[in-house]
Design an enzyme around this catalytic site. Structure first.
Site, PDB file in Angstrom:
ATOM      1  N   ASP A  33      33.034  37.292  40.268  1.00  0.00           N
ATOM      2  CA  ASP A  33      33.667  37.949  39.125  1.00  0.00           C
ATOM      3  C   ASP A  33      32.966  38.114  38.128  1.00  0.00           C
ATOM      4  OD1 ASP A  33      35.899  38.232  37.152  1.00  0.00           O
ATOM      5  OD2 ASP A  33      37.340  37.185  38.907  1.00  0.00           O
ATOM      6  N   ASN A  37      38.158  40.639  33.141  1.00  0.00           N
ATOM      7  CA  ASN A  37      39.851  40.402  32.875  1.00  0.00           C
ATOM      8  C   ASN A  37      40.287  38.910  33.179  1.00  0.00           C
ATOM      9  OD1 ASN A  37      42.242  41.304  31.713  1.00  0.00           O
ATOM     10  ND2 ASN A  37      43.066  41.352  33.944  1.00  0.00           N
ATOM     11  N   PHE A  83      40.210  40.699  45.416  1.00  0.00           N
ATOM     12  CA  PHE A  83      40.781  40.799  44.429  1.00  0.00           C
ATOM     13  C   PHE A  83      40.553  41.777  43.226  1.00  0.00           C
ATOM     14  CE2 PHE A  83      42.277  36.583  46.150  1.00  0.00           C
ATOM     15  CZ  PHE A  83      43.706  36.829  46.532  1.00  0.00           C
ATOM     16  N   SER A 127      49.608  47.102  47.037  1.00  0.00           N
ATOM     17  CA  SER A 127      50.495  46.973  46.139  1.00  0.00           C
ATOM     18  C   SER A 127      51.764  48.014  46.514  1.00  0.00           C
ATOM     19  CB  SER A 127      50.124  47.657  44.731  1.00  0.00           C
ATOM     20  OG  SER A 127      51.070  47.706  44.028  1.00  0.00           O
ATOM     21  N   TYR A 152      45.560  54.126  38.840  1.00  0.00           N
ATOM     22  CA  TYR A 152      45.474  52.886  39.207  1.00  0.00           C
ATOM     23  C   TYR A 152      46.068  53.211  40.818  1.00  0.00           C
ATOM     24  CZ  TYR A 152      47.122  48.299  40.710  1.00  0.00           C
ATOM     25  OH  TYR A 152      47.253  47.109  41.318  1.00  0.00           O
ATOM     26  N   LYS A 156      44.608  52.528  45.044  1.00  0.00           N
ATOM     27  CA  LYS A 156      45.216  51.768  45.801  1.00  0.00           C
ATOM     28  C   LYS A 156      45.417  52.581  47.365  1.00  0.00           C
ATOM     29  CE  LYS A 156      45.010  47.625  43.795  1.00  0.00           C
ATOM     30  NZ  LYS A 156      44.102  46.864  44.041  1.00  0.00           N
ATOM     31  N   ASN A 202      53.440  43.938  31.517  1.00  0.00           N
ATOM     32  CA  ASN A 202      54.447  43.282  32.274  1.00  0.00           C
ATOM     33  C   ASN A 202      55.385  42.561  32.134  1.00  0.00           C
ATOM     34  OD1 ASN A 202      51.425  43.289  34.225  1.00  0.00           O
ATOM     35  ND2 ASN A 202      53.007  44.573  35.024  1.00  0.00           N
ATOM     36  N   ARG A 234      63.488  44.913  41.032  1.00  0.00           N
ATOM     37  CA  ARG A 234      62.160  44.440  41.579  1.00  0.00           C
ATOM     38  C   ARG A 234      62.251  43.336  42.446  1.00  0.00           C
ATOM     39  NH1 ARG A 234      61.704  48.684  39.497  1.00  0.00           N
ATOM     40  NH2 ARG A 234      60.082  49.340  37.860  1.00  0.00           N
TER      41      ARG A 234
HETATM   42  P1  NAD Z   1      43.348  40.053  37.386  1.00  0.00           P
HETATM   43  O1  NAD Z   1      42.941  41.119  36.557  1.00  0.00           O
HETATM   44  O2  NAD Z   1      43.981  38.768  36.827  1.00  0.00           O
HETATM   45  O3  NAD Z   1      42.244  39.659  38.311  1.00  0.00           O
HETATM   46  C1  NAD Z   1      41.404  40.551  39.000  1.00  0.00           C
HETATM   47  C2  NAD Z   1      39.839  39.912  38.725  1.00  0.00           C
HETATM   48  O4  NAD Z   1      38.898  40.901  39.044  1.00  0.00           O
HETATM   49  C3  NAD Z   1      39.403  39.583  37.270  1.00  0.00           C
HETATM   50  O5  NAD Z   1      39.113  38.120  37.223  1.00  0.00           O
HETATM   51  C4  NAD Z   1      38.435  40.524  36.765  1.00  0.00           C
HETATM   52  O6  NAD Z   1      37.470  39.964  35.807  1.00  0.00           O
HETATM   53  C5  NAD Z   1      37.920  40.952  38.160  1.00  0.00           C
HETATM   54  N1  NAD Z   1      36.938  41.979  38.346  1.00  0.00           N
HETATM   55  C6  NAD Z   1      37.329  43.276  37.933  1.00  0.00           C
HETATM   56  N2  NAD Z   1      36.564  44.053  38.174  1.00  0.00           N
HETATM   57  C7  NAD Z   1      35.490  43.460  38.814  1.00  0.00           C
HETATM   58  C8  NAD Z   1      33.992  43.938  39.066  1.00  0.00           C
HETATM   59  N3  NAD Z   1      33.806  45.060  39.018  1.00  0.00           N
HETATM   60  N4  NAD Z   1      33.399  42.824  39.664  1.00  0.00           N
HETATM   61  C9  NAD Z   1      33.749  41.666  39.652  1.00  0.00           C
HETATM   62  N5  NAD Z   1      35.144  41.361  39.306  1.00  0.00           N
HETATM   63  C10 NAD Z   1      35.736  42.163  38.801  1.00  0.00           C
HETATM   64  O7  NAD Z   1      44.496  40.718  38.483  1.00  0.00           O
HETATM   65  P2  NAD Z   1      45.564  40.122  39.575  1.00  0.00           P
HETATM   66  O8  NAD Z   1      46.816  40.338  38.867  1.00  0.00           O
HETATM   67  O9  NAD Z   1      44.995  38.913  40.011  1.00  0.00           O
HETATM   68  O10 NAD Z   1      45.501  41.140  40.745  1.00  0.00           O
HETATM   69  C11 NAD Z   1      44.528  40.661  41.841  1.00  0.00           C
HETATM   70  C12 NAD Z   1      44.540  41.969  42.642  1.00  0.00           C
HETATM   71  O11 NAD Z   1      45.901  42.494  43.158  1.00  0.00           O
HETATM   72  C13 NAD Z   1      43.959  43.513  42.153  1.00  0.00           C
HETATM   73  O12 NAD Z   1      43.464  44.196  42.780  1.00  0.00           O
HETATM   74  C14 NAD Z   1      45.393  44.169  41.704  1.00  0.00           C
HETATM   75  O13 NAD Z   1      45.446  45.560  41.876  1.00  0.00           O
HETATM   76  C15 NAD Z   1      46.289  43.750  42.731  1.00  0.00           C
HETATM   77  N6  NAD Z   1      47.480  43.663  42.568  1.00  0.00           N
HETATM   78  C16 NAD Z   1      48.119  43.009  41.376  1.00  0.00           C
HETATM   79  C17 NAD Z   1      49.453  43.118  41.228  1.00  0.00           C
HETATM   80  C18 NAD Z   1      50.097  42.266  39.977  1.00  0.00           C
HETATM   81  O14 NAD Z   1      51.331  42.630  39.396  1.00  0.00           O
HETATM   82  N7  NAD Z   1      49.215  41.476  39.391  1.00  0.00           N
HETATM   83  C19 NAD Z   1      50.463  43.518  41.851  1.00  0.00           C
HETATM   84  C20 NAD Z   1      49.803  44.395  43.114  1.00  0.00           C
HETATM   85  C21 NAD Z   1      48.614  44.246  43.559  1.00  0.00           C
HETATM   86  C1  WQD Z   2      59.161  45.333  35.933  1.00  0.00           C
HETATM   87  C2  WQD Z   2      60.506  45.861  35.158  1.00  0.00           C
HETATM   88  C3  WQD Z   2      60.357  47.436  33.548  1.00  0.00           C
HETATM   89  C4  WQD Z   2      58.184  45.087  30.335  1.00  0.00           C
HETATM   90  C5  WQD Z   2      53.831  47.205  37.624  1.00  0.00           C
HETATM   91  C6  WQD Z   2      52.867  48.073  38.535  1.00  0.00           C
HETATM   92  C7  WQD Z   2      52.728  48.115  39.887  1.00  0.00           C
HETATM   93  C8  WQD Z   2      52.304  46.558  40.249  1.00  0.00           C
HETATM   94  C9  WQD Z   2      53.368  45.635  39.392  1.00  0.00           C
HETATM   95  C10 WQD Z   2      50.147  46.343  40.724  1.00  0.00           C
HETATM   96  C11 WQD Z   2      60.443  47.350  34.861  1.00  0.00           C
HETATM   97  C12 WQD Z   2      60.860  46.206  33.074  1.00  0.00           C
HETATM   98  C13 WQD Z   2      58.766  45.491  31.621  1.00  0.00           C
HETATM   99  C14 WQD Z   2      59.044  45.144  29.437  1.00  0.00           C
HETATM  100  C15 WQD Z   2      61.035  45.636  30.438  1.00  0.00           C
HETATM  101  N1  WQD Z   2      51.358  46.057  39.780  1.00  0.00           N
HETATM  102  N2  WQD Z   2      60.260  45.763  31.483  1.00  0.00           N
HETATM  103  N3  WQD Z   2      60.342  45.161  29.323  1.00  0.00           N
HETATM  104  O1  WQD Z   2      56.164  48.373  36.371  1.00  0.00           O
HETATM  105  O2  WQD Z   2      57.507  46.913  38.402  1.00  0.00           O
HETATM  106  O3  WQD Z   2      55.023  47.122  38.266  1.00  0.00           O
HETATM  107  O4  WQD Z   2      53.390  45.797  38.094  1.00  0.00           O
HETATM  108  O5  WQD Z   2      49.830  46.823  41.745  1.00  0.00           O
HETATM  109  O6  WQD Z   2      51.903  48.975  40.493  1.00  0.00           O
HETATM  110  O7  WQD Z   2      53.140  49.388  38.192  1.00  0.00           O
HETATM  111  O8  WQD Z   2      56.136  45.718  36.777  1.00  0.00           O
HETATM  112  O9  WQD Z   2      56.442  43.952  35.174  1.00  0.00           O
HETATM  113  O10 WQD Z   2      55.786  46.157  34.261  1.00  0.00           O
HETATM  114  O11 WQD Z   2      58.226  45.939  34.887  1.00  0.00           O
HETATM  115  O12 WQD Z   2      62.228  45.959  30.652  1.00  0.00           O
HETATM  116  O13 WQD Z   2      58.408  44.559  28.127  1.00  0.00           O
HETATM  117  O14 WQD Z   2      60.476  45.095  33.808  1.00  0.00           O
HETATM  118  O15 WQD Z   2      60.954  48.515  33.044  1.00  0.00           O
HETATM  119  O16 WQD Z   2      61.736  47.573  35.535  1.00  0.00           O
HETATM  120  P1  WQD Z   2      56.376  46.972  37.304  1.00  0.00           P
HETATM  121  P2  WQD Z   2      56.389  45.465  34.974  1.00  0.00           P
END
Ligand code: NAD
Ligand code: WQD
Length: 344
Positions: A33, A37, A83, A127, A152, A156, A202, A234
């Site tokens: 990592d 972030n 991740f 995602s 973003y 994906k 979020n 959701r």
């Molecule tokens: P996060 O930001 O908490 O974790 C990602 C980690 O990757 C971080 O620790 C960051 O420092 C590291 N990172 C980023 N770029 C890097 C690089 N170039 N080299 C090494 N490390 C690097 O995010 P998360 O919520 O744990 O998400 C993990 C994965 O899941 C991501 O690919 C994200 O797109 C995907 N995802 C997340 C969500 C969500 O809502 N959290 C939803 C769907 C998909």
């Molecule tokens: C959830 C709901 C908002 C904040 C995002 C990415 C998606 C995926 C997951 C990575 C929505 C509402 C939110 C607030 C609110 N990530 N909301 N007040 O938009 O479903 O998805 O995260 O792949 O790609 O787009 O998640 O948590 O932002 O929102 O009312 O202050 O909550 O409108 O309906 P979202 P979210």
């Protein structure tokens, strides 16, 4: 030990929880990592939960030389969970080049190094964003993907295509794409959780920060949607349940439980929960009132989406288990822990 797994982005929210579940399942974990972030204290949390401190390389996965050095030093990696990515939808609109460069170069490097170092299985964090606004819910894996509404989301979709192309080209690797819905909550021990940078975009981190008084009021974006209570819907998936899906996905590839080289699974609960219902669950589970108001819709929001997780249930033998109230309580305990540590 069942095998050595590289967890790229393992210090982050989902990666840290997955590291715990991998260790619990008997795997040897190596984390890479760049801490862009996340922060190094996460290792302490993982160690407090599991009694094991995984090997950690602070390196950038886009740096091919650093990654090759890692694979050379850590002989015998059999699987990778990827991740590592930049994940803020809004930021990706401002910095598209950074998003494409980071998210795609990480993936390309890992895929290129896998056959070179004999790595067999690859789990990719995809995602539900690849589906866009569904024509009907719950949504299945064979539903058409729609044009991404953010760079973003596009990373994906392109990542999924890249993995499919590499496998089609005859690469010896196997891959599983996990399409997460909305991951929330924290480890019940409150030793690890989500650490959003700045003002959370979020819902759940914004909600818990409001409940603890860091934010004045939660804005609910829209209460005039064509849904039963007017707020968006959701599929909120507990992060520990989500983490466990990675362990079974990996085992499926490493233990040759399937002949398929590429599979895709929705990872969600199968229940559509509205923003209002989530808020109510938080108040019910914690006894804490959250000041909130209804405001205009947030541009670009999907109205409603929830998973059909049948394939994961039947093929992976995985099922979401935590109740929404348990998950909300875990998110709150984590917020309290951040306060206790003086972080928030
Ligand atoms: P996060 O930001 O908490 O974790 C990602 C980690 O990757 C971080 O620790 C960051 O420092 C590291 N990172 C980023 N770029 C890097 C690089 N170039 N080299 C090494 N490390 C690097 O995010 P998360 O919520 O744990 O998400 C993990 C994965 O899941 C991501 O690919 C994200 O797109 C995907 N995802 C997340 C969500 C969500 O809502 N959290 C939803 C769907 C998909
Ligand atoms: C959830 C709901 C908002 C904040 C995002 C990415 C998606 C995926 C997951 C990575 C929505 C509402 C939110 C607030 C609110 N990530 N909301 N007040 O938009 O479903 O998805 O995260 O792949 O790609 O787009 O998640 O948590 O932002 O929102 O009312 O202050 O909550 O409108 O309906 P979202 P979210």
């Amino acid at each position: 030990m069942k095998g050595k797994i590289l967890v790229a982005g393992g210090m982050g929210f989902i990666g840290s929880h997955t590291t715990v579940e991998l260790i619990n399942a008997g795997y040897d974990v190596v984390i890479v990592d760049n801490l862009s972030n996340s922060n190094a204290d996460v290792l302490d949390g993982i160690e407090r939960i599991t009694g094991v401190r995984p090997a950690f390389y602070k390196a950038d996965c886009t740096d091919m030389a650093a990654m090759r050095a890692l694979f050379t030093a850590e002989k015998g990696i059999s699987g990778i969970i990827d991740f590592a990515a930049s994940k803020a939808v809004g930021e990706s609109m401002q910095k598209p080049i950074m998003y494409y460069r980071n998210n795609l170069n990480i993936l390309l490097n890992l895929l290129e190094l896998m056959p070179e170092f004999g790595v067999k299985g690859f789990v990719f964090s995809s995602s539900c964003t690849v589906y866009g606004e569904p024509d009907h819910n719950p949504i299945t894996e064979d539903a058409p993907t729609k044009k991404a509404t953010s760079p973003y989301g596009a990373t994906k979709q392109v990542s999924e295509d890249i993995i499919a192309d590499v496998i089609r080209s005859g690469s010896p690797i196997k891959a599983i794409l996990l399409r997460y819905f909305n991951p929330i909550g924290a480890h019940p021990s409150a030793e690890i959780g989500e650490l959003p940078n700045g003002v959370p975009a979020n819902l759940v981190p914004y909600l818990t920060q409001t409940a603890i008084g860091v934010r004045k009021e939660l804005s609910v974006f829209g209460n005039d949607y064509p849904t039963p209570d007017g707020t968006c819907i959701r599929d909120f998936i507990n992060v520990v349940d989500l983490a466990k899906a990675h362990v079974v996905a990996l085992a499926r590839m490493l233990e040759d439980k399937s002949d398929e080289a590429l599979e895709v699974f929705n990872i969600g609960t199968g229940d559509g929960v509205s923003v209002q219902q989530l808020l109510d669950a938080f108040e019910r589970a914690t006894g804490v009132k959250v000041p909130y108001k209804y405001v205009d819709r947030r541009p670009g929001d999907i109205i409603q989406i929830w998973a059909d997780p049948k394939r994961a249930n039947e093929v992976l033998g995985w099922k979401a288990e935590a109740t929404l109230d348990e998950t909300m309580l875990s998110a709150w305990k984590w917020q309290l822990k951040l306060r206790e540590r003086g972080i928030m």
